[in-house]
Design an enzyme around this catalytic site. Structure first.
Site, PDB file in Angstrom:
ATOM      1  N   ASP A 183       7.692  -1.039  13.248  1.00 27.28           N
ATOM      2  CA  ASP A 183       8.652  -0.037  12.682  1.00 27.28           C
ATOM      3  C   ASP A 183       9.634   0.225  13.951  1.00 27.28           C
ATOM      4  O   ASP A 183       8.847   0.843  14.537  1.00 27.28           O
ATOM      5  CB  ASP A 183       8.081   1.130  12.270  1.00 27.28           C
ATOM      6  CG  ASP A 183       9.307   2.086  11.564  1.00 27.28           C
ATOM      7  OD1 ASP A 183      10.267   1.680  11.407  1.00 27.28           O
ATOM      8  OD2 ASP A 183       8.543   3.215  10.821  1.00 27.28           O
ATOM      9  N   HIS A 185      12.399   2.037  13.155  1.00 32.26           N
ATOM     10  CA  HIS A 185      13.091   3.670  12.715  1.00 32.26           C
ATOM     11  C   HIS A 185      14.494   3.773  12.839  1.00 32.26           C
ATOM     12  O   HIS A 185      15.098   4.751  13.163  1.00 32.26           O
ATOM     13  CB  HIS A 185      12.102   4.511  13.588  1.00 32.26           C
ATOM     14  CG  HIS A 185      11.713   5.890  12.783  1.00 32.26           C
ATOM     15  ND1 HIS A 185      12.103   7.339  13.092  1.00 32.26           N
ATOM     16  CD2 HIS A 185      10.832   6.030  11.841  1.00 32.26           C
ATOM     17  CE1 HIS A 185      11.406   8.118  12.292  1.00 32.26           C
ATOM     18  NE2 HIS A 185      10.715   7.454  11.510  1.00 32.26           N
ATOM     19  N   GLU A 209      10.174  -3.384  10.447  1.00 28.43           N
ATOM     20  CA  GLU A 209      10.796  -2.072   9.237  1.00 28.43           C
ATOM     21  C   GLU A 209      12.039  -1.608   9.918  1.00 28.43           C
ATOM     22  O   GLU A 209      12.075  -1.017  11.042  1.00 28.43           O
ATOM     23  CB  GLU A 209       9.600  -1.330   9.027  1.00 28.43           C
ATOM     24  CG  GLU A 209       9.955  -0.103   8.194  1.00 28.43           C
ATOM     25  CD  GLU A 209       8.998   0.707   7.723  1.00 28.43           C
ATOM     26  OE1 GLU A 209       9.187   2.139   7.561  1.00 28.43           O
ATOM     27  OE2 GLU A 209       7.835   0.265   7.665  1.00 28.43           O
ATOM     28  N   HIS A 284       7.345   2.984   0.844  1.00 29.42           N
ATOM     29  CA  HIS A 284       7.312   3.802   2.019  1.00 29.42           C
ATOM     30  C   HIS A 284       6.620   5.123   1.454  1.00 29.42           C
ATOM     31  O   HIS A 284       6.918   5.756   0.598  1.00 29.42           O
ATOM     32  CB  HIS A 284       8.779   4.178   2.572  1.00 29.42           C
ATOM     33  CG  HIS A 284       8.831   4.998   3.594  1.00 29.42           C
ATOM     34  ND1 HIS A 284       8.866   6.248   3.475  1.00 29.42           N
ATOM     35  CD2 HIS A 284       8.624   4.853   4.918  1.00 29.42           C
ATOM     36  CE1 HIS A 284       8.931   6.886   4.799  1.00 29.42           C
ATOM     37  NE2 HIS A 284       8.893   5.975   5.485  1.00 29.42           N
TER      38      HIS A 284
END
Length: 381
Positions: A183, A185, A209, A284
């Protein structure tokens, strides 16, 4: 049957629960929240209750249409999250009234269990090898980790190689029969994504991600074409219209959040549209038990589901955790990295209402951290 009241509860660590009561004694629960804006979403639910009080809760689709389109100003995370929690609670009521789980109302189950993954490493990833091995020993077959702390617009070779080395260390520890999702972010810029993602390819991440912030979604295709790694995005996209902008660009995984993207009703539609683009669904869900139960109900009935996020032990859950507000926590028992089919009516879980009320007496004012670069300027968290 008529809706008699809607009540929100802010509970630790950072969640908002919604209870909808009816004149026939059937209660539905949902989880309407934007992390860090829980009070704002609760206020939106209160405003929307003007439409719902006295209405038939079984008309889930009509309520969704009116709540999302009945106001002149539409969209955005606050409204869509308020609607998401209401939608979850209405499906919960409908399932309980008919005596069936929600997945049965969505066309029946297409699988008998849903694969889940666990978080490791925190916002500034540390001890990722040790934590990955621990999750594997607990029976999980996949983890997700943040790849880095904050990054500069174009960061140093050392920063880029450090990300790759971190992922490499986990891959070496867990082997090739274990999945590693990475991830970002939204911490990468487009040029940094082109620099970093090829460095990760030898370690075959499950997916990467949100490499860039959603404001840069028009560049997600450029990023997807620059790497062989499956690209995932969607936790900050709130409707099928938002997803329409990214589904044709080559992403591999759509990640709507059932507490942000209009609830069960809209996520089901997003999944169907994604399937037409050969895109899988991985909702999510770093949130609470009602959000997870809603995700699982969709997952049991969705052909293109890939995997499900769950928050047990996640670094945000300080003071309370995923199972604390359930009468029977065993419904989320993880075996071989999967959750078995939820059989109870509605969302399939029983909320401990007294525990929720006690926690709401304290409430919370959780806020995400604000990060800065070395020069003092704002950095993406």
């Amino acid at each position: 049957m008529k809706i008699t009241s809607l009540r929100t509860y802010l509970v630790a660590p950072r969640w908002c629960f919604l209870r909808i009561d009816t004149d026939e004694g059937i209660t539905g629960w949902g989880e309407p929240v934007v992390e860090g804006r829980a009070h704002t979403v609760a206020a939106a639910v209160d405003e929307l209750s003007d439409h719902l009080t006295g209405q038939d809760p079984m008309r889930t689709e009509d309520h969704w249409q009116v709540l999302t389109k009945g106001g002149f100003y539409r969209g955005g995370p606050v409204l869509s999250s308020a609607v998401a929690g209401i939608d979850q609670a209405l499906w919960d009521i409908k399932g309980k009234a008919l005596g069936v789980p929600v997945w049965q109302l969505l066309g029946g189950n297409v699988r008998d269990r849903v694969r889940v993954y666990s978080w490791i490493g925190g916002d500034r990833p540390e001890d990722v090898v040790e934590q990955a091995l621990a999750r594997r020993s607990e029976g999980f077959t996949a983890i997700k980790m943040n790849a880095s702390p904050q990054l500069e617009f174009i960061d140093t070779p050392a920063a880029a190689r450090g990300i790759a080395e971190r992922v490499a260390s986990v891959r070496e520890a867990v082997g090739d029969s274990f999945d590693i999702a990475v991830d970002f972010h939204g911490r990468l810029t487009v040029p940094m994504a082109r620099r970093v993602l090829p460095l990760l390819e030898p370690y075959l991440p499950f997916f990467v991600e949100e490499p860039v912030v959603p404001e840069m979604s028009d560049h997600i295709g450029e990023i997807a074409r620059s790497t062989s790694i499956p690209v995932a995005t969607g936790e900050r996209l709130y409707s099928r219209w938002d997803f329409k902008k990214v589904l044709g660009q080559g992403i591999a995984v759509a990640q709507p959040d059932l507490s942000h993207a209009g609830g069960i009703s809209e996520t089901r539609r997003i999944a169907a549209v994604a399937e037409a683009y050969d895109v899988s669904l991985a909702p999510h869900c770093p949130l609470g038990p009602l959000a997870l139960a809603s995700c699982l109900q969709v997952g049991f009935a969705t052909p293109n589901l890939l995997i499900q996020e769950q928050s047990l032990g996640i670094h945000y859950n300080t003071g309370s955790d995923l199972l604390d507000y359930l009468v029977d926590p065993s419904v989320f028992r993880y075996e071989d990295g999967h959750v078995a089919l939820l059989a109870a009516p509605g969302l399939g879980i029983e909320v401990d209402a007294k525990a929720v009320e006690r926690a709401a007496e304290t409430g919370h004012r959780w806020r995400n951290p604000v990060w800065r670069h070395k020069d003092g300027s704002f950095a993406e968290w």
